[in-house]
Design a protein around this motif. Structure first.
Motif, PDB file in Angstrom:
ATOM      1  N   ASP B 357      27.408  23.846 -32.607  1.00  0.00           N
ATOM      2  CA  ASP B 357      28.659  23.452 -33.251  1.00  0.00           C
ATOM      3  C   ASP B 357      29.776  24.458 -32.980  1.00  0.00           C
ATOM      4  O   ASP B 357      30.737  24.570 -33.734  1.00  0.00           O
ATOM      5  N   GLY B 358      29.665  25.207 -31.876  1.00  0.00           N
ATOM      6  CA  GLY B 358      30.668  26.225 -31.584  1.00  0.00           C
ATOM      7  C   GLY B 358      30.402  27.474 -32.413  1.00  0.00           C
ATOM      8  O   GLY B 358      29.471  27.520 -33.225  1.00  0.00           O
ATOM      9  N   GLY B 359      31.206  28.489 -32.201  1.00  0.00           N
ATOM     10  CA  GLY B 359      30.989  29.765 -32.888  1.00  0.00           C
ATOM     11  C   GLY B 359      30.158  30.695 -32.025  1.00  0.00           C
ATOM     12  O   GLY B 359      29.848  30.391 -30.869  1.00  0.00           O
ATOM     13  N   GLY B 360      29.820  31.844 -32.605  1.00  0.00           N
ATOM     14  CA  GLY B 360      28.993  32.819 -31.901  1.00  0.00           C
ATOM     15  C   GLY B 360      29.708  33.523 -30.761  1.00  0.00           C
ATOM     16  O   GLY B 360      29.059  34.126 -29.899  1.00  0.00           O
ATOM     17  N   GLU B 361      31.075  33.467 -30.759  1.00  0.00           N
ATOM     18  CA  GLU B 361      31.833  34.056 -29.646  1.00  0.00           C
ATOM     19  C   GLU B 361      31.590  35.556 -29.505  1.00  0.00           C
ATOM     20  O   GLU B 361      31.787  36.112 -28.430  1.00  0.00           O
ATOM     21  N   ASN B 362      31.190  36.206 -30.613  1.00  0.00           N
ATOM     22  CA  ASN B 362      30.997  37.657 -30.579  1.00  0.00           C
ATOM     23  C   ASN B 362      29.521  38.047 -30.470  1.00  0.00           C
ATOM     24  O   ASN B 362      29.147  39.149 -30.853  1.00  0.00           O
ATOM     25  N   THR B 363      28.677  37.115 -29.973  1.00  0.00           N
ATOM     26  CA  THR B 363      27.240  37.417 -29.871  1.00  0.00           C
ATOM     27  C   THR B 363      26.795  37.366 -28.414  1.00  0.00           C
ATOM     28  O   THR B 363      27.464  36.773 -27.561  1.00  0.00           O
ATOM     29  N   LEU B 364      25.656  37.984 -28.150  1.00  0.00           N
ATOM     30  CA  LEU B 364      25.096  37.929 -26.801  1.00  0.00           C
ATOM     31  C   LEU B 364      23.596  38.163 -26.846  1.00  0.00           C
ATOM     32  O   LEU B 364      23.066  38.739 -27.808  1.00  0.00           O
ATOM     33  N   ARG B 365      22.912  37.688 -25.788  1.00  0.00           N
ATOM     34  CA  ARG B 365      21.461  37.835 -25.679  1.00  0.00           C
ATOM     35  C   ARG B 365      21.134  38.799 -24.559  1.00  0.00           C
ATOM     36  O   ARG B 365      21.680  38.689 -23.455  1.00  0.00           O
ATOM     37  N   LEU B 366      20.248  39.738 -24.849  1.00  0.00           N
ATOM     38  CA  LEU B 366      19.729  40.647 -23.820  1.00  0.00           C
ATOM     39  C   LEU B 366      18.241  40.391 -23.632  1.00  0.00           C
ATOM     40  O   LEU B 366      17.500  40.278 -24.606  1.00  0.00           O
ATOM     41  N   ASN B 367      17.807  40.332 -22.388  1.00  0.00           N
ATOM     42  CA  ASN B 367      16.379  40.233 -22.072  1.00  0.00           C
ATOM     43  C   ASN B 367      15.857  41.608 -21.699  1.00  0.00           C
ATOM     44  O   ASN B 367      16.459  42.301 -20.880  1.00  0.00           O
ATOM     45  N   PHE B 368      14.740  42.008 -22.321  1.00  0.00           N
ATOM     46  CA  PHE B 368      14.187  43.324 -21.985  1.00  0.00           C
ATOM     47  C   PHE B 368      12.895  43.249 -21.186  1.00  0.00           C
ATOM     48  O   PHE B 368      12.374  44.263 -20.727  1.00  0.00           O
ATOM     49  N   SER B 369      12.335  42.029 -20.999  1.00  0.00           N
ATOM     50  CA  SER B 369      11.002  41.937 -20.378  1.00  0.00           C
ATOM     51  C   SER B 369      11.033  42.099 -18.867  1.00  0.00           C
ATOM     52  O   SER B 369      10.042  42.483 -18.260  1.00  0.00           O
ATOM     53  N   ASN B 370      12.180  41.816 -18.260  1.00  0.00           N
ATOM     54  CA  ASN B 370      12.210  41.738 -16.793  1.00  0.00           C
ATOM     55  C   ASN B 370      12.919  42.917 -16.132  1.00  0.00           C
ATOM     56  O   ASN B 370      13.375  42.816 -14.996  1.00  0.00           O
ATOM     57  N   SER B 371      13.047  44.065 -16.841  1.00  0.00           N
ATOM     58  CA  SER B 371      13.705  45.226 -16.232  1.00  0.00           C
ATOM     59  C   SER B 371      12.848  46.475 -16.416  1.00  0.00           C
ATOM     60  O   SER B 371      12.298  46.688 -17.504  1.00  0.00           O
ATOM     61  N   ASP B 372      12.767  47.275 -15.377  1.00  0.00           N
ATOM     62  CA  ASP B 372      11.995  48.512 -15.502  1.00  0.00           C
ATOM     63  C   ASP B 372      12.838  49.577 -16.211  1.00  0.00           C
ATOM     64  O   ASP B 372      14.017  49.370 -16.525  1.00  0.00           O
ATOM     65  N   GLU B 373      12.231  50.736 -16.465  1.00  0.00           N
ATOM     66  CA  GLU B 373      12.909  51.771 -17.257  1.00  0.00           C
ATOM     67  C   GLU B 373      14.227  52.223 -16.628  1.00  0.00           C
ATOM     68  O   GLU B 373      15.228  52.388 -17.316  1.00  0.00           O
ATOM     69  N   ALA B 374      14.208  52.406 -15.318  1.00  0.00           N
ATOM     70  CA  ALA B 374      15.419  52.882 -14.634  1.00  0.00           C
ATOM     71  C   ALA B 374      16.556  51.881 -14.821  1.00  0.00           C
ATOM     72  O   ALA B 374      17.701  52.249 -15.124  1.00  0.00           O
ATOM     73  N   LYS B 375      16.231  50.603 -14.670  1.00  0.00           N
ATOM     74  CA  LYS B 375      17.262  49.571 -14.818  1.00  0.00           C
ATOM     75  C   LYS B 375      17.762  49.503 -16.249  1.00  0.00           C
ATOM     76  O   LYS B 375      18.946  49.301 -16.500  1.00  0.00           O
ATOM     77  N   ILE B 376      16.849  49.642 -17.201  1.00  0.00           N
ATOM     78  CA  ILE B 376      17.263  49.598 -18.612  1.00  0.00           C
ATOM     79  C   ILE B 376      18.200  50.772 -18.896  1.00  0.00           C
ATOM     80  O   ILE B 376      19.258  50.593 -19.522  1.00  0.00           O
ATOM     81  N   GLU B 377      17.848  51.953 -18.412  1.00  0.00           N
ATOM     82  CA  GLU B 377      18.698  53.124 -18.668  1.00  0.00           C
ATOM     83  C   GLU B 377      20.094  52.958 -18.074  1.00  0.00           C
ATOM     84  O   GLU B 377      21.102  53.123 -18.757  1.00  0.00           O
ATOM     85  N   THR B 378      20.132  52.603 -16.789  1.00  0.00           N
ATOM     86  CA  THR B 378      21.430  52.416 -16.141  1.00  0.00           C
ATOM     87  C   THR B 378      22.191  51.249 -16.763  1.00  0.00           C
ATOM     88  O   THR B 378      23.394  51.357 -17.051  1.00  0.00           O
ATOM     89  N   GLY B 379      21.482  50.148 -16.953  1.00  0.00           N
ATOM     90  CA  GLY B 379      22.138  48.926 -17.443  1.00  0.00           C
ATOM     91  C   GLY B 379      22.736  49.105 -18.826  1.00  0.00           C
ATOM     92  O   GLY B 379      23.881  48.700 -19.074  1.00  0.00           O
ATOM     93  N   ILE B 380      21.964  49.700 -19.755  1.00  0.00           N
ATOM     94  CA  ILE B 380      22.466  49.854 -21.125  1.00  0.00           C
ATOM     95  C   ILE B 380      23.612  50.882 -21.152  1.00  0.00           C
ATOM     96  O   ILE B 380      24.591  50.719 -21.892  1.00  0.00           O
ATOM     97  N   THR B 381      23.506  51.924 -20.323  1.00  0.00           N
ATOM     98  CA  THR B 381      24.600  52.892 -20.227  1.00  0.00           C
ATOM     99  C   THR B 381      25.890  52.201 -19.783  1.00  0.00           C
ATOM    100  O   THR B 381      26.965  52.383 -20.375  1.00  0.00           O
ATOM    101  N   HIS B 382      25.785  51.376 -18.757  1.00  0.00           N
ATOM    102  CA  HIS B 382      26.967  50.651 -18.267  1.00  0.00           C
ATOM    103  C   HIS B 382      27.477  49.646 -19.292  1.00  0.00           C
ATOM    104  O   HIS B 382      28.684  49.486 -19.473  1.00  0.00           O
ATOM    105  N   LEU B 383      26.538  48.983 -19.952  1.00  0.00           N
ATOM    106  CA  LEU B 383      26.939  47.988 -20.942  1.00  0.00           C
ATOM    107  C   LEU B 383      27.676  48.671 -22.104  1.00  0.00           C
ATOM    108  O   LEU B 383      28.695  48.164 -22.597  1.00  0.00           O
ATOM    109  N   ALA B 384      27.152  49.833 -22.535  1.00  0.00           N
ATOM    110  CA  ALA B 384      27.816  50.589 -23.606  1.00  0.00           C
ATOM    111  C   ALA B 384      29.237  50.961 -23.179  1.00  0.00           C
ATOM    112  O   ALA B 384      30.200  50.842 -23.958  1.00  0.00           O
TER     113      ALA B 384
END
Lengths: 400, 400
Positions: B357-384
């Motif tokens: 019904d619309g809404g949720g404009e300020n929400t997002l989904r992150l998947n953690f199962s398909n990334s190794d530690e290096a990617k999680i570290e770099t990715g979350i740093t960049h996302l922050a």
């Protein structure tokens, strides 16, 4: 309980044929009922080798989620094979499905509103009748003659109803074994010319021609207003459960949306195994073996029928595929024959379920692809006996 | 062109997520967008061995057509596994599907008339929204809280609308990662008590609990008015494309009819390979490995988010599954964040498509199962970094 279910389910029932198949699990029964290919020709070792190779080389990829449209190499193979036969299509025009049955379901899903009109051959393929009935289509049955669809009835049906779809199996049709002649193809295409009606050319048996010459695809006459359906079930094996839709890009876009909602994508493990198999093996050589065997089985069966069936029982001699269509004298019921033949442990499919508007009570379908010579000899002998018994019963019931 | 298509297709579009996934094929991009399991844990060798063995021992059978309900040993395995968890169901209550997505499509097919009302969690699983939208359901969104569905809104929705279906993912929901607490399960069941509403318990992630305790299935409270959906995608591999429906016999009968019309039966090759794999391997040992890895990945990601994200950005810490749900401050758009993060080569799924019904404009989904530690570290740093950049931009746009 019924209030739970959607309206589309109210008049459905389990497939008559599949129910018959269950009854005939008895190994003593000779079954001409199913639509099964001969498992003697399944390329088991080749598919096993393809599985081992594909798993070793691309296991991480082939076990992951994949694209809705299907495995690229498989779509390229299919397009190349169409090209060999003179049909130029792009791999992008191809969507891989779970057997061609899913193609029928997706066609229903993207095209059919309740009550939309569509032409069905009479008799017609039961799987298509079931798939389209789920979308509450209004069927317009047009009789199938020995060389294709009845042109007079087709013409008036097109004029009076302007149907949305026209479903057809032009080669070695299921159930009748009928193939549209070249003249019938041209005439059918002429009648469709200038109309919006979409021609669905379902061709699961086209590669199984063992007599006569290949004929042009209906798409070669009709172009973009055709949707082609194909299948690996009869040329590789049913268990790989892979078929395809080939259609113009505007249709493929919608098919992809419907397929995403239906099951995301077809079995990717199976797609990669089959693509590997096709890359490493000569499909044409394999088909030559199958066709020679099916010709032998069909010839044996039709020769025995010529010899043993009463002359008032007629049948259509197919040029390929897996099915033979038998017509009993008017007023003789193939359901009664089923009971009579079952006593002698031989079964077939009575023709009535293939008629969307009733009728066909005196017709039946025989499958010749899934029985060896001994079974064909015994089975047709018993069937001939059952027919004669029934004819005698029937004549003694006639008013004098 | 549109006049060709059925009404149900008029408001459909390609899956936003799958379109995002296509864009992110670029190997330099770190993707937290997909819903993919970690392919490092696919049992490639074991499945390859299972394929070789099954082909050698039952090749003729596994390559032939099969029954609509699915491979017997696979259905027995599923029933036995439910029994281990205290749910007594018969193998006859189980129908094998092409992933649990097909379960959703078949539920739509047998239950939904146009305009039928059904409860969807808000946010809800996109694949379910797509499947049920095809049957033109009227969605009744009920907010998901941190421990389950909002009981007040559920109660008034049930009273005012008497919905036919209630679709739910009670464990580690996609997209939110939320799990219904035991109290929430009991309360939800109490509200449903005495109603005809059918509860659809979709449980693709239930076996992936890496923190806390297993909780009772909703079926243990609701009994026959529950339809269970399960999947081998996350416990074996997505590429085998196998899931199941578990329901009372009256429902299974209708599902079989719908499945016959949809695609006859699920991939039999794949069913036999997976059954062989499950017979020859210890699934629980395999799951222990996967869960330990996913816990480590999830912990790393949430710890980094604690450390690096601005405090006004909140998220739900899941006890299993594959997803994390992030809420930005009110008025901050996750679509804008997507653009900002994509510049830094990191992507995710904006939350809006999960709201019917619309809404949720300020929400997002992150998947953690398909990334190794290096990617999680770099990715979350960049996302922050991207979040901070956007917050600064937003605040400078505020009227003073």
């Amino acid at each position: 309980m019924d209030h739970y279910f959607a309206n589309r389910m109210h008049n459905t029932q389990k497939s008559f044929i599949r129910e018959i198949l269950k009854v005939t699990q008895d190994t003593e029964v000779i079954s001409f009922a199913g639509g099964l290919p001969n498992p003697d020709f399944f390329p088991i070792e080749e598919l096993s080798a393809a599985s081992t190779k594909a798993m070793a080389e691309q296991g991480r990829n082939m076990l992951q989620y994949s694209t809705t449209e299907g495995h690229g190499p498989l779509r390229e193979y299919i397009a190349a094979r169409y090209a060999q036969k003179g049909l130029m299509v792009s791999p992008d025009d191809i969507l891989i499905t779970n057997g061609s049955q899913q193609g029928l379901d997706l066609i229903g899903k993207i095209f059919l509103n309740k009550g939309d009109k569509m032409i069905m051959e009479r008799p017609g393929y039961l799987g298509a009748i079931q798939a389209f009935a789920m979308y509450e289509a209004e069927f317009l049955p047009v009789p199938l003659l020995a060389d294709g669809i009845d042109p007079q009835v087709l013409e008036t049906t097109l004029q009076n109803h302007n149907p949305k779809l026209f479903y057809s199996v032009p080669n070695f049709q299921n159930p009748s074994g009928v193939t549209y002649s070249e003249a019938a193809r041209r005439r059918t295409a002429e009648l469709l010319h200038g109309r919006d009606t979409i021609f669905i050319e379902d061709n699961p048996y086209g590669e199984l021609r063992f007599a006569g010459e290949d004929l042009p695809s209906m798409k070669s006459y009709l172009g973009d207003n055709t949707i082609l359906l194909g299948s690996f079930a009869k040329v590789v094996a049913p268990g790989v459960r892979l078929g395809w839709i080939c259609a113009r890009p505007e249709f493929i876009d919608k098919f992809i949306i419907a397929k995403q909602a239906a099951d995301l994508h077809s079995n990717y493990l199976s797609q990669c195994i089959v693509a590997q198999y096709l890359q490493d093996n000569d499909l044409d050589a394999h088909l030559t073996t199958i066709k020679a065997a099916y010709k032998k089985q069909c010839d044996l069966m039709t020769n025995l029928m010529d010899e043993l069936f009463p002359p008032e029982v007629t049948f259509i001699r197919p040029e390929g595929g897996m099915f033979l269509w038998v017509t009993l004298p008017e007023g003789v019921s193939s359901l009664k024959l089923f009971e009579e033949a079952a006593k002698l442990k031989v079964v077939f499919v009575p023709g009535q379920p293939f008629y969307v508007d009733g009728g066909g009570e005196n017709t039946l379908r025989l499958n010749f692809s899934n029985s060896d010579e001994a079974k064909i000899e015994t089975g047709i002998t018993h069937l001939a006996h059952a027919i004669k018994t029934l004819l005698v019963k029937n004549s003694s019931l006639q008013p004098v």
